[in-house]
Design an enzyme around this catalytic site. Structure first.
Site, PDB file in Angstrom:
ATOM      1  N   HIS A   1       0.820  -1.219   0.000  1.00 25.13           N
ATOM      2  CA  HIS A   1       0.000   0.000   0.000  1.00 25.13           C
ATOM      3  C   HIS A   1       0.853   1.268   0.000  1.00 25.13           C
ATOM      4  O   HIS A   1       0.353   2.341  -0.321  1.00 25.13           O
ATOM      5  CB  HIS A   1      -1.055  -0.020   1.124  1.00 25.13           C
ATOM      6  CG  HIS A   1      -0.565   0.278   2.509  1.00 25.13           C
ATOM      7  ND1 HIS A   1      -0.236  -0.700   3.413  1.00 25.13           N
ATOM      8  CD2 HIS A   1      -0.363   1.455   3.156  1.00 25.13           C
ATOM      9  CE1 HIS A   1       0.128  -0.151   4.556  1.00 25.13           C
ATOM     10  NE2 HIS A   1       0.066   1.152   4.426  1.00 25.13           N
TER      11      HIS A   1
ATOM     12  N   ASP B   1       1.314  -7.697   2.216  1.00 21.05           N
ATOM     13  CA  ASP B   1       1.402  -6.254   1.964  1.00 21.05           C
ATOM     14  C   ASP B   1       2.856  -5.812   1.743  1.00 21.05           C
ATOM     15  O   ASP B   1       3.451  -5.157   2.593  1.00 21.05           O
ATOM     16  CB  ASP B   1       0.769  -5.508   3.146  1.00 21.05           C
ATOM     17  CG  ASP B   1       0.364  -4.086   2.789  1.00 21.05           C
ATOM     18  OD1 ASP B   1       0.883  -3.558   1.788  1.00 21.05           O
ATOM     19  OD2 ASP B   1      -0.460  -3.503   3.507  1.00 21.05           O
TER      20      ASP B   1
ATOM     21  N   SER C   1       4.169   1.983   8.480  1.00 19.88           N
ATOM     22  CA  SER C   1       3.934   1.026   7.401  1.00 19.88           C
ATOM     23  C   SER C   1       5.223   0.792   6.641  1.00 19.88           C
ATOM     24  O   SER C   1       5.916   1.738   6.273  1.00 19.88           O
ATOM     25  CB  SER C   1       2.874   1.551   6.441  1.00 19.88           C
ATOM     26  OG  SER C   1       1.621   1.254   6.955  1.00 19.88           O
TER      27      SER C   1
HETATM   28  N1  ARG Z   1      -4.695   0.376   7.820  1.00 19.66           N
HETATM   29  C1  ARG Z   1      -3.429   0.466   7.176  1.00 19.66           C
HETATM   30  C2  ARG Z   1      -2.898   1.901   7.238  1.00 19.66           C
HETATM   31  O1  ARG Z   1      -3.379   2.689   7.992  1.00 19.66           O
HETATM   32  C3  ARG Z   1      -3.468  -0.084   5.789  1.00 19.66           C
HETATM   33  C4  ARG Z   1      -4.213   0.728   4.773  1.00 19.66           C
HETATM   34  C5  ARG Z   1      -4.176   0.148   3.391  1.00 19.66           C
HETATM   35  N2  ARG Z   1      -5.040  -1.004   3.250  1.00 19.66           N
HETATM   36  C6  ARG Z   1      -6.370  -0.943   2.989  1.00 19.66           C
HETATM   37  N3  ARG Z   1      -7.054  -2.064   2.884  1.00 19.66           N
HETATM   38  N4  ARG Z   1      -7.002   0.186   2.800  1.00 19.66           N
HETATM   39  O2  ARG Z   1      -2.364   2.531   6.382  1.00 19.66           O
HETATM   40  N1  GLU Z   2      -1.111   1.220   7.723  1.00 23.85           N
HETATM   41  C1  GLU Z   2      -0.478   2.243   8.505  1.00 23.85           C
HETATM   42  C2  GLU Z   2       0.496   3.082   7.669  1.00 23.85           C
HETATM   43  O1  GLU Z   2       0.294   3.268   6.498  1.00 23.85           O
HETATM   44  C3  GLU Z   2       0.174   1.611   9.670  1.00 23.85           C
HETATM   45  C4  GLU Z   2      -0.877   1.156  10.563  1.00 23.85           C
HETATM   46  C5  GLU Z   2      -0.967   1.948  11.817  1.00 23.85           C
HETATM   47  O2  GLU Z   2      -1.514   3.050  11.842  1.00 23.85           O
HETATM   48  O3  GLU Z   2      -0.447   1.396  12.784  1.00 23.85           O
HETATM   49  O4  GLU Z   2       1.431   3.656   8.185  1.00 23.85           O
END
Ligand code: ARG
Ligand code: GLU
Length: 711
Positions: free
Chosen positions: A84, A220, A645
């Protein structure tokens, strides 16, 4: 007796602070934690982790594109980050003929690696406390303007001294609300090429259904390579550039894993707010977050239904939907966690402890005795401005999309005469037309009207203001006018307007129902809400500065750490599952069998390409399995946040165990309060990453570049 009881309570809570896994530590200060880390299983020394004069782990960690983290894993500049995080690069190289999103992409050799203009990867050269130098000659009794000017001068000089004669860049950032200042010297690489990515069905497996959720089965990751000039220094893209030779790269941990293994996350967390006062936390939990969640829920109800009804809309809105839903889902988890744990009461308890401690000593009492009361009073006086600010963001920036176009137009209107005078007008208009074509490519007026109708009513209610109706009339009538007449909601109307832009049409624009509404609301936001919110925020920062100084002074033995601010940090914990709520246990790892089981549910977020089903049937896991199981993801008790991330999860010996990419839903409260029982980061196991490269994708040449450590 009472006195003894009190000191026991203080001791106990200090004790708890000390032994949680909470904290995002500054690498140059890591030696203070070395013994605790060793007690938890670490075999490295502080100097192995951070050293300015010799290569150390830090030299393998890169800030990727400013928002994510990445790590070097080979002597020829190979870089891993999340899928991502590299998504927009993969998307930009994809087309119908080369559908890398759907099928994945693997460069077979260096010449097939794809360039990404604008993408950077930065290595931290050093991070030093420069508080004394920043404050040198700054007189605390001078007024703030004078003090700031003096500090700015010091900062400019320090930066100049740090980079003169080098190819480095530097910045100085406040830590602990301005109690401390650190200089960060960095080396910014500008030629970062895409080497490979798995298909979405692996890299994005689980989609929104599984986002922030455990159990998780997302692969990911994506693969890049840093290129440098022949002198191994950063250079703009050139076909003469060569793969970068890193000072350090992470070997790959191929050892079996087990619960309790030491884990360390090294990366660039964005923002945490551990010190906010009890009244502020209550404001967030009871008022600010619920209103934002409601606004997004309304937008998502429109977008989700439209995406289900049409493939065209599904494609147009998939990225926007994901971005709205990501924070929406996180906030729900955050509020839920803080409520279940009664975070506000915990804060009140800690605040009492603080104020009681101040009362034990006259100097402390003078300096810190009022600190808590002042913060909580400021919340009751000024948090309404923060609420209005948040609503403005949700409505004018995240809500109806034609406001985005209006913002661009507003700029053009304001600078029209200037552009005309300096002969730039034609070029600016041409650029605006291009921008508008991009905007409308992913725009559906029906969806936007649906969002407008729901959000406008909610916004008026939340803001408790008649600004919209008094200046623009009934919302239903307004909606019809905006979506049938405004230049902002139709591509042909907008381009025609731009093409014959002149002073007369600009004057007429004030009658455009969409632009008129935007102008009224935006003026109020910029001239009234933003400055008042800024004032509240500045006052709160000043109070927090004092409050935090008191924590350091009065509780010297507690584990203190500075809130995340997008600088390089270390957090450590162990590989473990969690018991997030009563009656629920999360085990610590997931496997390929679980991925197939999700696929069997038929939910489109769990779609796989046929190859995965075949591979699973043949159980061709090679060396990548542990006891016959292919681990996909695992959780750790490491304190992480957005920006982490892509961060490496590193084992006791400094080898790479996996890539951090998320937190479990129940842990998202850790941005305000870390609970060691429930807060877990979610990691894709490096052995799954390698299996996908080697066995699934036939890119074994990349695995061969890395160093695998089995013992
Ligand atoms: N929750 C993660 C973050 O805050 C991953 C986001 C990307 N994945 C998704 N299914 N939208 O960035
Ligand atoms: N998916 C998050 C990012 O893009 C990390 C997840 C979190 O917030 O811990 O940094």
């Amino acid at each position: 007796m009472k006195k003894y009881l009190l000191s026991f309570v203080i001791l106990l809570s200090t004790f708890i602070h000390c032994f949680g896994e909470e904290g995002m530590l500054i690498p140059s200060l890591i030696s203070a934690f070395e013994s605790d880390m060793k007690a938890k299983g670490m075999k490295l020394s502080a100097k192995d982790i951070y050293d300015v004069n010799n290569s150390s782990l830090k030299d393998a960690i890169m800030h990727f594109g400013g928002g994510c983290t990445a790590e070097l894993v080979s002597g020829t500049g190979l870089l891993l980050t999340n899928h991502h995080c590299g998504y927009s690069q993969v998307q930009s190289h994809s087309s119908l003929e080369h559908d890398y999103l759907k099928n994945g992409f693997w460069a077979k050799n260096h010449s097939e690696e794809l360039t990404n203009p604008g993408l950077t990867a930065s290595r931290m050269v050093r991070i030093d406390d420069v508080t004394a130098s920043v404050l040198f000659g700054v007189n605390p009794s001078d007024n703030p303007m004078v003090r700031e000017a003096a500090m700015r001068k010091n900062i400019e000089q320090l930066i100049k001294d740090a980079v003169t004669g080098t190819h480095y860049e530097a910045e100085i950032k406040p830590f602990n609300y301005g109690n401390d200042y650190y200089i960060i010297v960095k080396e910014i690489f500008k030629d970062v090429r895409l080497v490979g990515t798995p298909p979405n069905s692996i890299g994005k497996f689980g989609g929104d259904t599984d986002n922030w959720v455990w159990p998780r089965h997302t692969g990911d990751f994506s693969v890049f390579r840093i290129y440098a000039g022949v002198d191994n220094k950063p250079a703009e893209y050139s076909d003469k550039n060569v793969p970068y030779t890193p000072l350090h790269f992470l070997p790959i941990s191929f050892k079996d894993r087990k619960v309790g293994d030491f884990t360390m996350v090294y990366g660039f967390p964005g923002e945490t707010e551990q010190h906010v006062s009890s009244a502020y936390l209550k404001f967030i939990v009871d008022k600010e977050r619920p209103a934002r969640i409601l606004m997004r829920q309304k937008s998502l109800s429109v977008i989700d239904a439209a995406m289900r009804s049409s493939d065209e809309i599904r494609i147009k809105y998939s990225a926007k939907q994901a971005s709205i839903a990501n924070a929406y889902k996180k906030w729900i988890g955050q509020v839920d966690g803080l409520k279940q744990l009664d975070g506000v009461s915990i804060k009140i308890g800690r605040e009492k402890e603080y104020t009681d401690m101040a009362a034990t000593n006259e100097t402390w009492n003078k300096a810190f005795g009022q600190s808590v009361a002042l913060m909580n009073k400021l919340v009751s006086e000024g948090s309404d401005w923060e609420f209005k600010y948040s609503m403005g963001i949700e409505y004018l920036y995240v809500g109806p999309e034609f406001y985005k176009l209006a913002r661009g137009l507003d700029d053009l209107m304001k600078n029209y005469t200037k552009y005309e005078e300096n002969g730039e007008l034609a070029a600016v208009i041409e650029k605006s037309i291009k921008g508008a074509q991009g905007f409308f490519k992913n725009y559906d007026a029906g969806v936007d009207q649906g969002i407008f109708d729901l959000l406008t009513v909610e916004y008026v209610k939340q803001m408790n203001s008649d600004l919209i109706t008094s200046s623009c009339g009934n919302i239903d009538v307004l909606s019809k006018a905006i979506f049938s007449k405004s230049v902002l909601t139709n591509e042909a109307r907008y381009i025609a307007f731009l093409k014959k832009l002149n002073k007369k049409s600009i004057a007429k624009l004030q009658k455009d129902p969409g632009f008129k509404l935007f102008s009224k609301l935006f003026a109020d936001f910029k001239e009234n809400v933003v400055p008042n919110y800024q004032l509240f925020d500045d006052q709160m920062t000043a109070l927090l500065k004092n409050y935090v100084a008191g924590k350091y002074e009065m509780f010297p033995d507690a584990k203190h750490w500075s809130d995340a601010n997008s600088t390089l940090r270390i957090t450590y914990g162990k590989l473990e599952g969690s018991a997030p709520t009563d009656g629920m246990m999360y085990t610590e790892h997931t496997t390929l069998d679980g991925l197939i089981a999700k696929n069997n549910t038929g939910n489109p977020d769990f779609e796989l390409l046929p190859r995965m089903l075949e591979m699973h049937k043949n159980k061709d896991y090679g060396d990548y399995a542990q006891n016959g199981e292919l681990w996909v993801c695992f959780t750790g008790s490491n304190h992480t946040t957005g920006g982490n991330s892509g961060s490496p999860v590193i084992d006791a010996n400094g080898n790479l165990m996996g890539l951090n990419f998320d937190r479990t839903w129940e842990s998202t409260m850790s941005d305000y309060m870390f609970d060691p029982n429930r807060c877990r980061n979610v990691v894709v196991d490096i052995r799954y990453v390698m299996w996908v490269m080697d066995k699934y994708s036939g890119a074994k040449h990349l695995v061969d570049e890395m160093v695998l450590v089995k013992e």
